[in-house]
Design a protein around this motif. Structure first.
Motif, PDB file in Angstrom:
ATOM      1  N   ILE A  65       0.844  -1.202   0.000  1.00  0.00           N
ATOM      2  CA  ILE A  65       0.000   0.000   0.000  1.00  0.00           C
ATOM      3  C   ILE A  65       0.878   1.251   0.000  1.00  0.00           C
ATOM      4  O   ILE A  65       0.590   2.234  -0.699  1.00  0.00           O
ATOM      5  CB  ILE A  65      -0.946  -0.012   1.218  1.00  0.00           C
ATOM      6  CG1 ILE A  65      -1.970  -1.156   1.068  1.00  0.00           C
ATOM      7  CG2 ILE A  65      -1.663   1.331   1.362  1.00  0.00           C
ATOM      8  CD1 ILE A  65      -2.747  -1.446   2.323  1.00  0.00           C
ATOM      9  N   ARG A  66       1.962   1.224   0.759  1.00  0.00           N
ATOM     10  CA  ARG A  66       2.884   2.372   0.783  1.00  0.00           C
ATOM     11  C   ARG A  66       3.465   2.626  -0.595  1.00  0.00           C
ATOM     12  O   ARG A  66       3.544   3.761  -1.065  1.00  0.00           O
ATOM     13  CB  ARG A  66       4.015   2.111   1.785  1.00  0.00           C
ATOM     14  CG  ARG A  66       4.950   3.310   1.973  1.00  0.00           C
ATOM     15  CD  ARG A  66       6.208   2.927   2.721  1.00  0.00           C
ATOM     16  NE  ARG A  66       7.068   2.067   1.920  1.00  0.00           N
ATOM     17  CZ  ARG A  66       7.921   2.515   0.988  1.00  0.00           C
ATOM     18  NH1 ARG A  66       7.992   3.812   0.722  1.00  0.00           N
ATOM     19  NH2 ARG A  66       8.667   1.665   0.310  1.00  0.00           N
ATOM     20  N   ARG A  81       0.858   4.131  -2.924  1.00  0.00           N
ATOM     21  CA  ARG A  81       0.674   5.557  -2.662  1.00  0.00           C
ATOM     22  C   ARG A  81       1.844   6.376  -3.204  1.00  0.00           C
ATOM     23  O   ARG A  81       1.662   7.488  -3.715  1.00  0.00           O
ATOM     24  CB  ARG A  81       0.515   5.791  -1.158  1.00  0.00           C
ATOM     25  CG  ARG A  81      -0.846   5.333  -0.621  1.00  0.00           C
ATOM     26  CD  ARG A  81      -0.915   5.409   0.888  1.00  0.00           C
ATOM     27  NE  ARG A  81      -2.264   5.079   1.363  1.00  0.00           N
ATOM     28  CZ  ARG A  81      -2.519   4.606   2.581  1.00  0.00           C
ATOM     29  NH1 ARG A  81      -1.521   4.420   3.442  1.00  0.00           N
ATOM     30  NH2 ARG A  81      -3.753   4.337   2.943  1.00  0.00           N
ATOM     31  N   ALA A 105       1.308   6.705  -6.873  1.00  0.00           N
ATOM     32  CA  ALA A 105       0.261   7.692  -7.140  1.00  0.00           C
ATOM     33  C   ALA A 105       0.796   9.110  -6.961  1.00  0.00           C
ATOM     34  O   ALA A 105       0.486  10.015  -7.749  1.00  0.00           O
ATOM     35  CB  ALA A 105      -0.930   7.446  -6.216  1.00  0.00           C
ATOM     36  N   ASP A 106       1.611   9.313  -5.926  1.00  0.00           N
ATOM     37  CA  ASP A 106       2.196  10.632  -5.692  1.00  0.00           C
ATOM     38  C   ASP A 106       3.129  11.029  -6.828  1.00  0.00           C
ATOM     39  O   ASP A 106       3.177  12.197  -7.239  1.00  0.00           O
ATOM     40  CB  ASP A 106       2.961  10.649  -4.366  1.00  0.00           C
ATOM     41  CG  ASP A 106       2.038  10.574  -3.156  1.00  0.00           C
ATOM     42  OD1 ASP A 106       0.828  10.827  -3.314  1.00  0.00           O
ATOM     43  OD2 ASP A 106       2.532  10.237  -2.054  1.00  0.00           O
TER      44      ASP A 106
END
Length: 346
Positions: free
Chosen positions: A24-25, A28, A31-32
């Motif tokens: 999940i990290r 993210r 996505a960033d």
């Protein structure tokens, strides 16, 4: 919400929960990075490079569609990106445009099934990088090798090679069209692609009449003469069988040594299709012999791993990585070639 559910379901298994949280990290973070790429499109040179890369990719896609369907390229439907392709490009814009970005410490693996569109994704990113370099370094200083694609030994595929070459063709046509209107933003040196592969696939030297040096029977001069004498029996001098732009099959008239067969400096490749953009006095932007590759420094270089063994032994290979001091109309020169060309000015 999905992340919360996954983490909750695995709460009783500490190791699996740890793995889930790490994934999940990373998601993210990706996505960033995509968001950062979108924000960068507000910068003029990044936006221009992105738009130019998209135009080139669309243009070569229409040409490939023409080869498959036989319909004119202008009638092909508008090409579109798949979500993962566009995401991969946006993911890497910051790292390519900012030399100080922490993204440069990352290696992104594009993992997708065969036929899913991986090639177009990395070619789109390559086009962005090549164009941005030209925009930020006007004139000759924007030339030089920008992309080095390393193939595993003996796995140089004609399909991948053809698609990469079609992209460079599209970029070169874009550069020429701009130049006709006085727009020099893409530089005055051609976009070219080089095939830096083993002797079994391409010539390492130009050669010439009376040449008795190492590998004399494998020089561009000898291979071309053999191909012209019997094209049915002897292979093409380069590992391309068809024009990458229009698909017309190469024949003995597709290749010529310039400025002359007696003292060749380059192997020029042109299409025999009179309606192709790369026919007559407009050669394909393809370099397939080591000597002109070291001199002209194509922006896109396709190599097999065995060629890297030459790096400590052949001084000119340093130019592939920027060890260039001077230039003239024929190409670029480094410390191993004193007295040739004019200074690049740094």
């Amino acid at each position: 919400a999905q992340a919360t559910v996954i983490t909750g379901e695995l709460a009783g298994d500490a190791e699996r929960a740890k793995t889930a949280k790490e994934l999940i990290r990373r998601a993210r973070l990706a996505a960033d990075r995509m968001e950062a790429g979108i924000q960068l499109l507000g910068t003029s040179d990044v936006r221009e490079a992105f738009c130019t890369a998209n135009r080139a990719m669309a243009r070569q896609a229409r040409q490939r569609e023409m080869q498959h369907t036989g319909k004119p390229a202008a009638q092909a439907g508008a090409p579109t990106w798949r979500a993962f392709q566009l995401g991969f490009i946006l993911l890497n814009l910051r790292g390519l445009s900012d030399p100080t970005s922490a993204d440069r410490e990352l290696v992104d693996l594009l993992f997708f099934p065969t036929g899913g569109g991986k090639t177009e994704a990395y070619l789109g990113l390559a086009a962005f990088s090549i164009v941005l370099r030209r925009l930020r370094n006007p004139g000759r200083r924007g030339a030089g090798v920008d992309v080095l694609m390393r193939y595993t030994l003996r796995l140089l595929t004609l399909d991948q090679l053809g698609r990469a070459t079609a992209l460079i063709c599209a970029l070169e046509l874009e550069r020429q069209q701009r130049a006709k209107t006085g727009d020099k933003s893409l530089g005055d040196w051609p976009f070219e692609i080089g095939l830096w592969v083993g002797l079994a696939a391409t010539p390492n030297r130009m050669g010439g009449p009376g040449d008795t040096g190492p590998g004399a029977d494998k020089t561009a001069y000898r291979r071309l003469r053999a191909f012209k004498s019997n094209s049915a029996k002897n292979p093409s001098p380069i590992p391309l069988e068809n024009c990458p732009w229009c698909g017309t099959k190469f024949n003995s008239y597709s290749f010529r040594l310039v400025p002359s067969e007696a003292a060749p400096q380059d192997l020029r490749i042109t299409c025999v299709n009179a309606s192709c953009a790369f026919t007559g006095d407009q050669p394909l932007p393809v370099l397939a012999v080591d000597e002109p590759i070291y001199r002209r420094l194509p922006c896109f270089l396709i190599a097999t791993v065995d060629k890297f063994a030459a790096l400590p032994w052949i001084a000119q290979t340093g130019k592939l990585f920027g060890l260039v001091e001077r230039f003239d109309n024929a190409g670029f020169y480094g410390p191993s070639e004193p007295g040739r060309g004019n200074s690049l000015g740094g």
